[in-house]
Design a protein around this motif. Structure first.
Motif, PDB file in Angstrom:
ATOM      1  N   GLU A 276       0.813  -1.027   0.040  1.00 28.11           N
ATOM      2  CA  GLU A 276       0.049   0.009  -0.017  1.00 28.11           C
ATOM      3  C   GLU A 276       0.756   1.246   0.037  1.00 28.11           C
ATOM      4  N   LEU A 277       0.364   2.513  -0.809  1.00 23.87           N
ATOM      5  CA  LEU A 277       1.020   3.352  -0.906  1.00 23.87           C
ATOM      6  C   LEU A 277      -0.023   4.487  -0.332  1.00 23.87           C
ATOM      7  N   THR A 278       0.444   5.270   0.877  1.00 22.74           N
ATOM      8  CA  THR A 278      -0.521   6.181   1.412  1.00 22.74           C
ATOM      9  C   THR A 278      -0.277   7.423   1.109  1.00 22.74           C
ATOM     10  N   GLY A 279       1.062   7.915   0.504  1.00 22.03           N
ATOM     11  CA  GLY A 279       1.175   9.355   0.134  1.00 22.03           C
ATOM     12  C   GLY A 279       0.557   9.822  -1.247  1.00 22.03           C
ATOM     13  N   GLU A 280       1.534  10.479  -1.791  1.00 22.65           N
ATOM     14  CA  GLU A 280       1.300  11.076  -3.186  1.00 22.65           C
ATOM     15  C   GLU A 280       1.202  10.022  -4.193  1.00 22.65           C
ATOM     16  N   ARG A 284      -1.805   9.301  -6.899  1.00 23.24           N
ATOM     17  CA  ARG A 284      -1.518   9.413  -8.272  1.00 23.24           C
ATOM     18  C   ARG A 284      -2.237   8.277  -8.707  1.00 23.24           C
ATOM     19  N   LEU A 285      -1.912   6.947  -8.222  1.00 24.04           N
ATOM     20  CA  LEU A 285      -2.416   5.854  -8.891  1.00 24.04           C
ATOM     21  C   LEU A 285      -4.148   5.825  -8.723  1.00 24.04           C
ATOM     22  N   CYS A 302      -4.451   1.859  -2.781  1.00 19.90           N
ATOM     23  CA  CYS A 302      -3.527   1.405  -4.220  1.00 19.90           C
ATOM     24  C   CYS A 302      -2.117   1.338  -3.569  1.00 19.90           C
ATOM     25  N   GLY A 303      -1.375   0.423  -4.379  1.00 22.36           N
ATOM     26  CA  GLY A 303      -0.212   0.260  -4.218  1.00 22.36           C
ATOM     27  C   GLY A 303       0.659  -0.530  -5.272  1.00 22.36           C
TER      28      GLY A 303
END
Ligand code: IMP
Length: 430
Positions: A276-280, A284-285, A302-303
């Protein structure tokens, strides 16, 4: 030739588009599990359809669509969807077959879904609130109401009265009236009855006549009740075994299995998502991929591509090939990360752990690959992809051990690469 198409991640992989693309080669499309928690988005006749219960093949004239015993059916949701499809000028007629053994989602199931989530508090699953879990609970507890039961109103009345009274005791302030529930079921039967059949027998005869069948999965491998990230899963078998139990077909009826995976990873609801990507980058995704739930509108988490998870899906389902979707969402990113293993309490794991506490303690081990500047959006042949995009796909194939037979580069049917030399090419032959 009969094939299964199912999700290789946490659902929302783009199965609707892939099933829709394959449909011209099949005479029958059969759903085997889940309910209207699914949201299969298909663009056809110049408009967008979100199919929940009806198999995605319904948009193609002449294709028979089957709802198997493994599916849970909310009659009102089914009728709303049938009306929507009919309003778009698509004739259903006798192209729909519903299993007499499929269980029904009744109004108290929706109430119980909400109640159970509220009571779990911090430990909530993040369900779609459609009553899916409670309907499957009743099935396993042997007190469910099946489609075929609607043919016998007398026996049904006693079962529904008993169930409603029991639920009214559990649901605070519930005044649900069994007679109202029964009156709705009576109307439902009047409309649904003509489509109801013995699905196992129908599919067996279809196989004897060599009619090609596609088995359409909903949700995804990691949401499977047995093989997913339990307890943060749905309540059915989204993996390959669900085809046999959810339709009454033998394993030998499945000649091939196509997994669908996004070129990155998403998940909606609670539970660990290792990449998981929690930042920008997550935003973006989500924005470029339009990652908002087709059914609930919830933003999806999203990740990066999790090759450990997809490799697990390859093993559990015996995937022959993958359809890799939404490659174009990665357009313009300078670098891409792919998770090749997990680092967990000082050990490197190359297989998905079954224990959720262990999974939650895992950190992804990433490999970095160069991104591409030229767009892949709308590209229709593999050779026309930027070299970095081809290298990205090739690396995913290498790590997961299966070919990407299909690469999707946009939401429209045409925005698809079907690899001519792949094992799945014959499945797409028109
Ligand atoms: P339920 O199926 O409504 O009980 O929800 C259980 C879990 O599965 C939740 O995390 C949901 O967000 C997830 N889920 C259910 N159906 C889908 C789907 O079609 N796509 C993605 N996630 C789903």
């Amino acid at each position: 030739m009969n094939i299964a198409v199912l999700g290789a991640q946490w659902g929302d992989e783009g199965k609707g588009k892939i099933v829709d693309l394959l449909t011209p080669n099949f005479e029958i499309v059969a759903r085997y599990q889940g309910g209207h928690n699914a949201g299969h988005t298909v663009y056809a006749n110049g408009r967008k359809f979100v199919l929940r219960l009806l198999p995605s093949g319904i948009l193609h004239a002449g294709v028979t669509c089957v709802i198997g015993n493994g599916v849970v059916i909310d009659p009102q949701a089914l009728f709303a969807e049938i009306d929507e499809v009919a309003a778009a000028g698509i004739e259903i007629g006798d192209r729909l077959i519903i299993s007499d053994k499929a269980h029904l989602i009744l109004p108290y199931h929706r109430e119980l879904d909400l109640l159970s989530e509220a009571r779990r508090g911090e430990r909530k699953i993040g369900t779609t609130s459609r009553g899916i879990g409670p309907a499957y609970e009743d099935k396993i507890a042997r007190r469910g109401v099946r489609v075929g039961d609607l043919a016998n109103m007398e026996a049904l009345a006693s079962a529904v009265q008993h169930n409603v009274a029991a639920r009214n005791r559990i649901i605070p302030e519930s005044t649900m009236d069994a007679d109202n529930v029964l009156a709705d079921l009576k109307k439902a039967w009047a409309r649904m009855g003509p489509w109801v059949k013995d699905v196992s027998l129908f599919l067996s005869e279809a196989r004897q006549q060599n009619r090609a069948i596609m088995f359409e999965g909903a949700q995804g491998t990691l949401l499977d009740i047995d093989h997913g990230t339990y307890p943060y899963v749905t309540s059915s078998n989204a993996t390959i075994g669900g085809v046999c139990t959810g339709l009454g077909v033998p394993p030998r009826a499945i000649d091939g299995v196509l997994g669908v995976a996004k070129a990155y990873t998403t998940r909606v609801g609670e539970g660990t998502l290792p990449t998981e990507l929690t930042g920008e980058m997550g935003n973006r995704l989500r924005e470029s991929g339009q990652e908002f739930g087709a059914v609930t509108g919830r933003p999806r988490r999203c990740g990066w591509y999790d090759a450990v998870a997809v490799r697990y899906a390859v093993r559990v389902n015996g995937l022959d090939a993958l359809a890799l979707t939404k490659l174009d969402v990665l357009d313009g990113l300078p670098e891409l990360s792919v998770c090749t293993a997990y680092r967990c309490n000082g050990t490197t794991l190359t297989e998905m752990p079954g224990d959720q506490a262990q999974l939650a303690a895992c950190e992804p081990v990433y490999e970095t690959l160069p991104g591409w500047t030229e767009p892949t959006a709308g590209v229709k042949s593999f050779e026309d992809l930027p070299s970095e995009a081809r290298a990205y796909v090739a690396r995913l194939e290498e790590i997961t051990g299966v070919p990407a037979a299909v690469v999707s580069t946009g939401s429209a049917r045409e925005d698809t690469i079907i690899r001519k030399d792949s094992i799945a090419a014959k499945w797409f032959r028109r």
